[in-house]
Design a protein around this motif. Structure first.
Motif, PDB file in Angstrom:
ATOM      1  N   ALA A   1       0.614  -1.294   0.172  1.00 61.04           N
ATOM      2  CA  ALA A   1      -0.012   0.060  -0.099  1.00 61.04           C
ATOM      3  C   ALA A   1       1.078   1.138   0.075  1.00 61.04           C
ATOM      4  CB  ALA A   1      -0.838  -0.055   1.176  1.00 61.04           C
ATOM      5  N   HIS A   2       2.125   1.174   0.688  1.00 57.04           N
ATOM      6  CA  HIS A   2       2.803   2.301   0.613  1.00 57.04           C
ATOM      7  C   HIS A   2       3.626   2.391  -0.576  1.00 57.04           C
ATOM      8  CE1 HIS A   2       2.544   3.419   5.013  1.00 57.04           C
ATOM      9  NE2 HIS A   2       2.961   2.057   5.419  1.00 57.04           N
ATOM     10  N   ALA A   3       3.844   1.365  -1.449  1.00 63.32           N
ATOM     11  CA  ALA A   3       4.339   1.722  -2.872  1.00 63.32           C
ATOM     12  C   ALA A   3       3.540   2.176  -3.868  1.00 63.32           C
ATOM     13  CB  ALA A   3       4.634   0.056  -3.184  1.00 63.32           C
ATOM     14  N   ASP A   4       1.901   1.770  -3.469  1.00 63.83           N
ATOM     15  CA  ASP A   4       0.937   2.214  -4.264  1.00 63.83           C
ATOM     16  C   ASP A   4       0.908   3.936  -4.262  1.00 63.83           C
ATOM     17  OD1 ASP A   4       0.145  -0.233  -5.150  1.00 63.83           O
ATOM     18  OD2 ASP A   4      -1.452  -0.312  -3.835  1.00 63.83           O
ATOM     19  N   LYS A   5       1.184   4.298  -2.782  1.00 67.37           N
ATOM     20  CA  LYS A   5       1.030   5.863  -2.784  1.00 67.37           C
ATOM     21  C   LYS A   5       2.425   6.312  -3.338  1.00 67.37           C
ATOM     22  CE  LYS A   5      -1.490   5.272   1.570  1.00 67.37           C
ATOM     23  NZ  LYS A   5      -1.504   5.144   3.022  1.00 67.37           N
ATOM     24  N   TYR A   6       3.431   5.927  -3.315  1.00 68.79           N
ATOM     25  CA  TYR A   6       4.706   6.256  -4.056  1.00 68.79           C
ATOM     26  C   TYR A   6       4.711   6.519  -5.541  1.00 68.79           C
ATOM     27  CZ  TYR A   6       9.690   6.092  -5.730  1.00 68.79           C
ATOM     28  OH  TYR A   6      10.541   6.463  -6.235  1.00 68.79           O
ATOM     29  N   GLU A   7       4.162   5.463  -5.959  1.00 67.17           N
ATOM     30  CA  GLU A   7       4.221   5.343  -7.536  1.00 67.17           C
ATOM     31  C   GLU A   7       2.648   6.494  -8.080  1.00 67.17           C
ATOM     32  OE1 GLU A   7       6.163   3.952  -9.223  1.00 67.17           O
ATOM     33  OE2 GLU A   7       6.853   2.393  -8.008  1.00 67.17           O
ATOM     34  N   VAL A   8       3.249   7.347  -9.153  1.00 65.94           N
ATOM     35  CA  VAL A   8       2.461   8.154  -9.621  1.00 65.94           C
ATOM     36  C   VAL A   8       1.466   7.513 -10.561  1.00 65.94           C
ATOM     37  CG1 VAL A   8       4.249  10.149  -9.382  1.00 65.94           C
ATOM     38  CG2 VAL A   8       4.113   8.712 -11.534  1.00 65.94           C
TER      39      VAL A   8
ATOM     40  N   VAL B   1      -0.091  -4.521 -11.456  1.00 66.01           N
ATOM     41  CA  VAL B   1      -0.788  -5.608 -11.966  1.00 66.01           C
ATOM     42  C   VAL B   1       0.316  -6.758 -11.487  1.00 66.01           C
ATOM     43  CG1 VAL B   1      -1.576  -4.482 -13.807  1.00 66.01           C
ATOM     44  CG2 VAL B   1       0.505  -5.572 -14.238  1.00 66.01           C
ATOM     45  N   LEU B   2      -0.773  -8.021 -11.593  1.00 70.30           N
ATOM     46  CA  LEU B   2       0.267  -9.163 -11.335  1.00 70.30           C
ATOM     47  C   LEU B   2       0.547  -9.865 -12.367  1.00 70.30           C
ATOM     48  CD1 LEU B   2      -2.094 -11.161  -8.796  1.00 70.30           C
ATOM     49  CD2 LEU B   2       0.323 -10.526  -8.522  1.00 70.30           C
ATOM     50  N   ALA B   3       1.839 -10.173 -12.786  1.00 69.44           N
ATOM     51  CA  ALA B   3       2.634 -10.852 -13.824  1.00 69.44           C
ATOM     52  C   ALA B   3       3.651 -11.607 -13.687  1.00 69.44           C
ATOM     53  CB  ALA B   3       3.512  -9.587 -14.716  1.00 69.44           C
ATOM     54  N   PRO B   4       3.861 -13.033 -14.712  1.00 72.43           N
ATOM     55  CA  PRO B   4       4.704 -13.841 -14.399  1.00 72.43           C
ATOM     56  C   PRO B   4       6.053 -13.617 -14.455  1.00 72.43           C
ATOM     57  CG  PRO B   4       3.401 -14.143 -16.499  1.00 72.43           C
ATOM     58  CD  PRO B   4       2.896 -12.901 -15.849  1.00 72.43           C
ATOM     59  N   LEU B   5       6.810 -14.011 -13.890  1.00 66.05           N
ATOM     60  CA  LEU B   5       8.272 -13.592 -13.943  1.00 66.05           C
ATOM     61  C   LEU B   5       9.212 -14.952 -14.761  1.00 66.05           C
ATOM     62  CD1 LEU B   5       9.043 -12.302 -10.554  1.00 66.05           C
ATOM     63  CD2 LEU B   5       8.356 -10.803 -12.817  1.00 66.05           C
TER      64      LEU B   5
ATOM     65  N   ARG C   1       7.744 -17.514 -10.662  1.00 64.44           N
ATOM     66  CA  ARG C   1       6.899 -16.827  -9.932  1.00 64.44           C
ATOM     67  C   ARG C   1       6.172 -15.755 -10.438  1.00 64.44           C
ATOM     68  NH1 ARG C   1      11.444 -15.018  -5.559  1.00 64.44           N
ATOM     69  NH2 ARG C   1      12.551 -14.371  -7.650  1.00 64.44           N
ATOM     70  N   THR C   2       5.100 -15.344  -9.680  1.00 61.19           N
ATOM     71  CA  THR C   2       4.043 -14.236 -10.142  1.00 61.19           C
ATOM     72  C   THR C   2       4.338 -13.115  -8.872  1.00 61.19           C
ATOM     73  OG1 THR C   2       2.630 -15.891 -11.229  1.00 61.19           O
ATOM     74  CG2 THR C   2       1.752 -13.532 -10.638  1.00 61.19           C
ATOM     75  N   ALA C   3       4.411 -11.847  -9.457  1.00 60.49           N
ATOM     76  CA  ALA C   3       4.809 -10.956  -8.628  1.00 60.49           C
ATOM     77  C   ALA C   3       3.922  -9.587  -9.117  1.00 60.49           C
ATOM     78  CB  ALA C   3       6.109 -10.619  -8.547  1.00 60.49           C
ATOM     79  N   TRP C   4       3.521  -8.837  -8.063  1.00 57.84           N
ATOM     80  CA  TRP C   4       3.075  -7.571  -8.498  1.00 57.84           C
ATOM     81  C   TRP C   4       4.168  -6.581  -9.176  1.00 57.84           C
ATOM     82  CZ3 TRP C   4      -1.851  -6.877  -8.443  1.00 57.84           C
ATOM     83  CH2 TRP C   4      -2.651  -7.408  -7.463  1.00 57.84           C
ATOM     84  N   VAL C   5       3.717  -5.924  -9.947  1.00 53.65           N
ATOM     85  CA  VAL C   5       4.732  -5.102 -11.028  1.00 53.65           C
ATOM     86  C   VAL C   5       3.875  -3.670 -11.367  1.00 53.65           C
ATOM     87  CG1 VAL C   5       4.214  -6.351 -13.064  1.00 53.65           C
ATOM     88  CG2 VAL C   5       6.257  -4.634 -12.957  1.00 53.65           C
ATOM     89  N   TYR C   6       4.595  -2.725 -11.394  1.00 55.71           N
ATOM     90  CA  TYR C   6       4.039  -1.472 -11.782  1.00 55.71           C
ATOM     91  C   TYR C   6       4.314  -1.093 -13.313  1.00 55.71           C
ATOM     92  CZ  TYR C   6       3.226  -0.309  -6.893  1.00 55.71           C
ATOM     93  OH  TYR C   6       2.579  -0.647  -5.470  1.00 55.71           O
TER      94      TYR C   6
END
Length: 113
Positions: free
Chosen positions: A82-89, A95-99, A103-108
């Motif tokens: 949630a803090h990262a969401d506030k940092y990003e403009v 979104v969730l994306a496969p790496l 693994r699957t991770a959140w990525v901006y």
């Protein structure tokens, strides 16, 4: 609960982590397949002050599997996410994306696309 967060940009910086999460994160290298990295101008003065940069990396999905963006996967809590969401403009959306590791991770990613 912990979440995986993939960073290819300023969230990998120690000073940004301390300002955003209150701690330094430990992560592992990974790649985001099917995306292309470019840069976006940041107009939010607080984000520029925190990162020390007026332009940040941003990724857009291409669907081309040979396109890969290198970065770091971090384990973060729901609150830290949630803090990262506030940092990003607003140019970014999470979104969730496969790496590449499987693994699957959140990525901006680019919200303007």
């Amino acid at each position: 609960m912990t979440q995986l967060l993939f960073s290819y940009g300023t969230l990998q910086q120690r000073d940004v982590q301390l300002a955003t999460f209150g701690r330094e994160l430990q992560g592992s290298a990974d790649q985001l397949p099917g995306f292309h990295r470019s840069m976006v101008k940041i107009d939010d003065p607080q984000v520029v002050k925190t990162s020390g940069k007026s332009h940040h990396p941003i990724v857009k999905q291409t669907g081309i599997t040979t396109h890969r963006v290198a970065g770091t996967v971090f384990e973060v809590t729901d609150d830290e996410l949630a803090h990262a969401d506030k940092y990003e403009v607003s140019d970014y959306q999470r979104v969730l994306a496969p790496l590449s590791s499987g693994r699957t991770a959140w990525v901006y990613v680019d919200a303007r696309a």
